[in-house]
Design an enzyme around this catalytic site. Structure first.
Site, mmCIF file in Angstrom:
data_model
loop_
_atom_site.group_PDB
_atom_site.id
_atom_site.type_symbol
_atom_site.label_atom_id
_atom_site.label_comp_id
_atom_site.label_asym_id
_atom_site.label_seq_id
_atom_site.Cartn_x
_atom_site.Cartn_y
_atom_site.Cartn_z
ATOM 1 N N CYS A 48 0.862 -1.185 0.000
ATOM 2 C CA CYS A 48 0.000 0.000 0.000
ATOM 3 C C CYS A 48 0.899 1.235 0.000
ATOM 4 O O CYS A 48 1.632 1.478 0.964
ATOM 5 C CB CYS A 48 -0.905 -0.021 1.223
ATOM 6 N N CYS A 91 -5.012 6.203 -4.215
ATOM 7 C CA CYS A 91 -4.346 4.899 -4.088
ATOM 8 C C CYS A 91 -2.908 5.118 -4.556
ATOM 9 O O CYS A 91 -2.678 5.404 -5.741
ATOM 10 C CB CYS A 91 -5.058 3.861 -4.954
HETATM 11 N N1 LIG Z 1 -6.420 -2.315 -2.337
HETATM 12 C C1 LIG Z 1 -5.045 -2.581 -2.636
HETATM 13 C C2 LIG Z 1 -4.131 -2.343 -1.479
HETATM 14 C C3 LIG Z 1 -4.097 -0.905 -1.010
HETATM 15 C C4 LIG Z 1 -3.462 0.057 -2.002
HETATM 16 C C5 LIG Z 1 -3.366 1.441 -1.401
HETATM 17 N N2 LIG Z 1 -4.541 2.136 -1.154
HETATM 18 C C6 LIG Z 1 -2.232 2.284 -1.950
HETATM 19 O O1 LIG Z 1 -2.181 3.448 -1.547
HETATM 20 O O2 LIG Z 1 -1.373 1.790 -2.664
HETATM 21 C C7 LIG Z 1 -4.865 -4.034 -3.116
HETATM 22 O O3 LIG Z 1 -5.698 -4.899 -2.788
HETATM 23 O O4 LIG Z 1 -3.881 -4.298 -3.813
#
Ligand SMILES: N[C@@H](CCC[C@H](N)C(=O)O)C(=O)O
Length: 290
Positions: free
Chosen positions: A85, A228
């Site tokens: 993340c 993200c």
């Molecule tokens: N939902 C993603 C993991 C989280 C990613 C995050 N919010 C970021 O900032 O990179 C997954 O399941 O890969």
């Protein structure tokens, strides 16, 4: 009762739980309740702060980098586990710093264990930069269907430690009309699922040698989020790939929660991608784990 801190990076919000000795066995159901915005604290994910020596996956981190004392045990809001993340790791390091669990001067770097491998996080005056390591095209161009899009569009698979599919849209109007309450459908569906980013190139795409794009994201295990970090990196990589040789290695990616920086640079083992941006802690509390 369990003590927690709430934090975010450009609106991608997390519940941070310090569990240095790995005594907390958080189930997927408990994570989902904690992250529920009506029945729990509410967040896009949980960051469990655990010593690498106190979690089985930490053995690989310590073998890769013996100084990686801390491991980011990341869980999505639905309780599923993800490898990496990009926003979370900045918030994680900020928490270590604020709670006195680690010291890091501006300009210096802290290695953090993750399920995607050890990631180096460097503190700057305005936030943190994380080296997400080597990126790769993950193969295939799945067709992407999403509510609000009038046509099915092809995406490109990009792995930056976790899986992403980036989709180019034609206009700001198309981006705004996207309806992401339901996860987009991918055909073929990647075996482990994927985060899906929808991007519109800026106009002009490159200003003062820096690429500019705007994107929205539907995260695997979460839904639409305000930001993200790994998705931002995947987006910049995809747009540079489409733009060809002359495209820059520095990008600013605008998401609903703010703007993040991306830099691609050569390293010993191939090209790396780095993400930079802010991290904030918002409040502390205690919660009953049901
Ligand atoms: N939902 C993603 C993991 C989280 C990613 C995050 N919010 C970021 O900032 O990179 C997954 O399941 O890969």
């Amino acid at each position: 009762m369990v003590a927690f801190t709430k934090g975010h990076g450009t609106g991608n919000d997390f519940i941070i739980i310090a569990d240095a000795d790995g005594e907390l066995d958080l189930s997927a159901e408990q994570v989902a309740v904690l992250c529920d915005r009506h029945f729990g604290i509410g967040a896009d994910g949980v960051l469990r702060v655990v010593r690498s020596s106190a979690i089985p996956e930490g053995a690989a981190s310590l073998a890769e980098e013996p100084d990686a004392e801390w491991f980011m045990d990341y869980r999505n809001a639905d309780g599923s586990i993800a490898e990496m993340c990009g926003n979370g790791i900045r918030v994680f390091v900020h928490f270590l710093l604020r709670s006195g669990l680690a010291e890091i001067e501006p300009g210096s770097t802290l290695p953090i264990g993750t399920r995607a491998g050890v990631r180096d996080v460097t503190r700057s005056e305005s936030g943190y930069q994380v080296d997400l390591g080597r990126w790769r095209l993950s193969g295939g161009e799945p067709l992407v269907k999403a509510d609000g899009l009038t046509i099915t569009r092809p995406g490109i698979g990009i792995d930056v430690g976790n899986p992403h599919v980036v989709v180019a849209l034609a206009s700001e109007v198309e981006l705004a009309s996207l309806e992401l309450h339901r996860a987009p459908e991918l055909d073929p569906a990647p075996p482990a699922g994927a985060n899906v980013e929808f991007v519109v190139p800026g106009e002009p795409l490159v200003r003062d040698g820096i690429g500019h794009v705007r994107m929205r994201v539907s995260e695997r295990g979460v839904g639409e989020t305000l930001s993200c970090g790994t998705g931002v990196a995947a987006t910049a990589l995809a747009v540079r790939y489409w733009a060809g040789e002359a495209a820059p290695d520095n990008w600013r990616v605008e998401v609903p929660g703010g703007t993040l920086g991306v830099r691609m640079f050569p390293a010993e083992d191939g090209e790396h991608v780095a993400l930079s941006g802010p991290a904030q802690l918002v409040f502390h509390g205690e919660v009953d784990l049901i």
